[in-house]
Design a protein around this motif. Structure first.
Motif: not given
Length: 198
Positions: A32-33, A36
């Protein structure tokens, strides 16, 4: 493979990235990071040889970019050419291997004397008074008379000629079958098995 924030695809991710104002090891971040920051794992399609693809990349819910086939075109001519070359190599290498296996039953030094043995044997059969120094020595050490040895040599030569002829004939038959093949399946159907008699 990874998709970078600039839309390029590279084999490996960066070693470090800036995340929330800190320089972090890329491997320490979550998927998820990565997302981003504009990085995603990318899964390319498995490509078949002799095939050109039109593809697109699509991000799925698991944040992976997957390559999707839009269209695929097989180069049948290139595939057939490659299959022919491979089969041609197999035909020749297996013929050579067969003959080498038969020759391997005899020592190198002995094989190097075959032509002289045969020439002397033919000469002796035509005229028993012929000078046959190699046959004389072989006969003495084998415990055999020169006449019998000469007959063995001539018979062995005839057997070798028949064997070589059978292998050459079989190789040419496989070549004819390969030349007649017009599809990859037909090329692959050419089964090669060298036997001592055709």
């Amino acid at each position: 493979m990874f998709r970078y924030f600039d839309g390029t695809y590279r084999q490996n991710p960066p070693a470090r990235v800036e995340h929330n104002g800190l320089i972090r090891k890329f491997a320490d971040l979550t998927r998820e990071q990565w997302n981003e920051l504009g990085y995603n794992e990318a899964v390319p399609i498995d490509r078949e040889p002799f095939t050109s693809y039109e593809t697109r990349w699509s991000k799925s819910e698991d944040l992976l970019f997957r390559e999707v086939v839009v269209s695929a075109t097989v180069d049948d001519a290139a595939m057939l050419d490659a299959a022919r070359k491979a089969k041609q190599q197999e035909i020749c290498s297996r013929a050579d291997a067969f003959i080498l296996a038969v020759e391997g039953k005899y020592g190198l030094m002995e094989r190097q004397t075959w032509e002289q043995q045969y020439a002397e044997a033919v000469a002796y059969r035509a005229d028993p008074e012929s000078c046959v120094p190699l046959l004389d020595v072989i006969a003495v050490h084998r415990g055999m008379d020169v006449a019998t040895l000469a007959e063995h040599i001539v018979d062995n030569r005839a057997a070798w000629v028949l064997l070589a002829g059978a292998v050459v004939g079989q190789r040419l038959a496989y070549q004819d079958a390969l030349d007649a093949a017009s599809t990859v399946a037909e090329v692959e159907a050419v089964e090669i098995c060298y036997l001592e008699s055709a």
